[in-house]
Design a protein around this motif. Structure first.
Motif, PDB file in Angstrom:
ATOM      1  N   TYR A 187      69.882  14.542  90.749  1.00 53.62           N
ATOM      2  CA  TYR A 187      68.491  14.100  90.824  1.00 53.62           C
ATOM      3  C   TYR A 187      68.419  12.703  91.442  1.00 53.62           C
ATOM      4  O   TYR A 187      69.192  11.810  91.085  1.00 53.62           O
ATOM      5  N   PRO A 189      65.912   9.631  91.719  1.00 52.63           N
ATOM      6  CA  PRO A 189      64.647   9.150  91.147  1.00 52.63           C
ATOM      7  C   PRO A 189      63.654   8.634  92.182  1.00 52.63           C
ATOM      8  O   PRO A 189      62.452   8.571  91.915  1.00 52.63           O
ATOM      9  N   THR A 191      63.307   9.969  95.539  1.00 48.97           N
ATOM     10  CA  THR A 191      62.724  11.100  96.286  1.00 48.97           C
ATOM     11  C   THR A 191      62.228  12.207  95.352  1.00 48.97           C
ATOM     12  O   THR A 191      61.510  13.109  95.786  1.00 48.97           O
ATOM     13  N   LYS A 192      62.645  12.142  94.066  1.00 50.07           N
ATOM     14  CA  LYS A 192      62.325  13.166  93.067  1.00 50.07           C
ATOM     15  C   LYS A 192      62.955  14.521  93.390  1.00 50.07           C
ATOM     16  O   LYS A 192      62.545  15.556  92.861  1.00 50.07           O
ATOM     17  N   GLU A 193      63.956  14.518  94.259  1.00 49.02           N
ATOM     18  CA  GLU A 193      64.655  15.760  94.604  1.00 49.02           C
ATOM     19  C   GLU A 193      65.924  15.891  93.766  1.00 49.02           C
ATOM     20  O   GLU A 193      66.454  14.913  93.248  1.00 49.02           O
ATOM     21  N   LYS A 197      70.885  14.989  86.169  1.00 45.82           N
ATOM     22  CA  LYS A 197      70.774  13.561  85.880  1.00 45.82           C
ATOM     23  C   LYS A 197      72.071  13.010  85.273  1.00 45.82           C
ATOM     24  O   LYS A 197      72.640  12.044  85.763  1.00 45.82           O
ATOM     25  N   ALA A 217      66.398  17.077  85.367  1.00 52.14           N
ATOM     26  CA  ALA A 217      65.064  16.604  85.751  1.00 52.14           C
ATOM     27  C   ALA A 217      64.065  17.759  85.738  1.00 52.14           C
ATOM     28  O   ALA A 217      62.856  17.540  85.800  1.00 52.14           O
ATOM     29  N   LYS A 218      64.575  18.996  85.687  1.00 50.96           N
ATOM     30  CA  LYS A 218      63.719  20.189  85.676  1.00 50.96           C
ATOM     31  C   LYS A 218      64.112  21.071  84.492  1.00 50.96           C
ATOM     32  O   LYS A 218      65.105  20.804  83.817  1.00 50.96           O
ATOM     33  N   GLU A 247      63.413  13.000  79.760  1.00 52.41           N
ATOM     34  CA  GLU A 247      63.322  11.626  80.272  1.00 52.41           C
ATOM     35  C   GLU A 247      64.284  10.731  79.493  1.00 52.41           C
ATOM     36  O   GLU A 247      64.785   9.753  80.012  1.00 52.41           O
TER      37      GLU A 247
END
Length: 450
Positions: A187, A189, A191-193, A197, A217-218, A247
């Motif tokens: 992940y 942080p 680009t959020k791609e 984590k 992250a998903k 998170e």
């Protein structure tokens, strides 16, 4: 930075700070803390950061090195920052850690001769039974895994590690390779791609088991089934794999874990008891030294079959259950509810019926027990130590004996000051090298009410 800060100074280190920095004094008395400088070494240094009363510096040239300096075993030593004492002979590491506790006693105006010899390891490497690993992508687009570089959020891709167990490192390398084969991305942080984590790997060398929790992250990643099939086929020690979208990647997270393989706990044996350790449960990271730590603590407590004991900050019940057979009753308190559930399960698992556990804030739960007469309290708080109100309650309850297990001499000093003022006397302090190669020192302090 101005020209003055770039000036070179020839200095000799007169001491070490608690985190292993060399302490030097310039001709005008100004104090500078210098990385990678051992006590007694002479070097040219450059000041990198200057404050009113002290500064920080780095070595530009060694003039005379210490005979106790070693070439660090690990190639990541200067980047990782995890093993800050690996350049120091092990016997000197031990002396440094004992010295920190002797300084504490002097600060408290106590006899430093009451600090016992440190309980050391025969082999001070490959001892960690738990590691927290971060994921990232490198410039070539490959997934990398390791620890953050000191004072940054840049991931050091681990090619070797001398503190985590060999089995855990083999598992980490295999997992990284499989993720790359399956094109599972870390992940990002910004680009959020990506999806991965971090992860927590636990292993039991005694029971030959490994479990891993993947922080995502998903909710999931599409290659989950392939990942499970490949990793369990190539590593027979894997007993459980969990995933969680979160998170909060810490052990305090309450986000629900989804099991994608096996079971959600690791079996570990400690002082003749079997413990089931969940993905997020607190358990000391060095099993060999934990047994020695607990033996020392129990010995200092001088327990008998009539004693009623409190185990504050009890976690999954490892201390409470280790001493339960020696006492009348033991009561455990822990703020993390899942840990209390584990503690109750572990009591049943070991057929221990005189241990009772309650979830809640230690200072609030103990207030409910004020009317009971307890003979001893074991305290093993996090690094921040105890709250003042918790200590005041102990003092008011007039609990005769206190066994204080600490991983932080700074907060231990503060808490002992309160206890001494409340009428307690320090009998002895036993240091335990729970984290070889690092600056951390664990200790057990025995106190009695005067």
């Amino acid at each position: 930075m101005d020209t003055e800060t770039k000036q070179n100074y020839r200095v000799k280190a007169i001491d070490l700070t608690h985190d292993g920095l060399g302490v030097v004094k310039l001709n005008d008395g100004y104090t500078v803390f210098v990385e990678d400088l051992l006590k007694g070494e002479t070097a040219n240094i450059e000041i990198t950061s200057k404050r009113k009363k002290y500064g920080f510096g780095k070595v530009t040239e060694f003039i005379q090195k210490s005979p106790y300096r070693l070439a660090p075993k690990c190639k990541h030593f200067y980047d990782c920052g995890g093993c800050r004492l690996m350049h120091m002979d092990y016997d000197v590491q031990l002396a440094f850690k004992k010295y920190r506790l002797e300084l504490m006693m002097k600060k408290l105006k106590q006899d430093s001769n009451n600090v016992n010899d440190i309980i050391c390891m025969v082999n001070p490497y490959y001892y960690r039974n738990k590691v927290e690993i971060k994921f990232a992508q490198n410039e070539e687009g490959k997934l990398i895994a390791g620890f953050f570089k000191a004072k940054t959020h840049k991931v050091i891709d681990l090619n070797e590690c001398y503190t985590m167990s060999k089995k855990s490192f083999e598992f980490l390398t295999l997992m990284k390779n499989i993720f790359n084969e399956l094109n599972v991305k870390a992940y990002d942080p910004e680009t959020k791609e990506g999806v991965l984590k971090s992860c927590v790997i636990r292993d039991s060398s005694r029971n030959k088991e490994i479990v891993v929790l993947l922080n995502l992250a998903k909710d999931s990643f599409e290659q989950e089934n392939d990942f499970v099939e490949r990793i369990t086929k190539k590593n027979q020690l894997v007993k459980g794999i969990g995933v969680v979208k979160t998170e909060d990647e810490s052990s305090y997270s309450k986000d629900e874990i989804r099991l994608i393989y096996g079971r959600n706990y690791l079996n570990e044996d400690l002082l003749d008891n079997r413990f089931e350790i969940g993905f997020r449960s607190f358990f000391q990271v060095n099993t060999v030294q934990t047994e020695r730590l607990y033996k020392a603590a129990i010995e200092l407590a001088k327990l008998n079959k009539k004693d009623k004991i409190i185990d504050a900050y009890c976690g999954i019940g490892s201390i409470a259950l280790s001493l339960a057979k020696k006492v009348y009753r033991v009561f455990g308190i822990e703020v993390i509810e899942s840990a209390i559930e584990d503690a109750k399960k572990n009591a049943k698992l070991n057929n221990i019926k005189n241990a009772f556990f309650e979830a809640g804030n230690a200072e609030k739960v103990i207030q409910k027990w004020k009317k009971y007469k307890f003979d001893c309290i074991f305290i093993d708080p996090p690094r921040k130590g105890c709250s003042k109100s918790f200590i005041e309650t102990i003092i008011n309850m007039k609990i005769r004996k206190i066994i204080y297990i600490s991983c932080n001499p700074a907060t231990l000093t503060r808490d002992l000051e309160y206890l001494i003022a409340g009428g307690y006397k320090i009998n002895e302090v036993t240091p335990v090298d729970m984290f070889p190669q690092t600056t951390h020192v664990e200790s057990v302090t025995s106190l009695t009410l005067e």
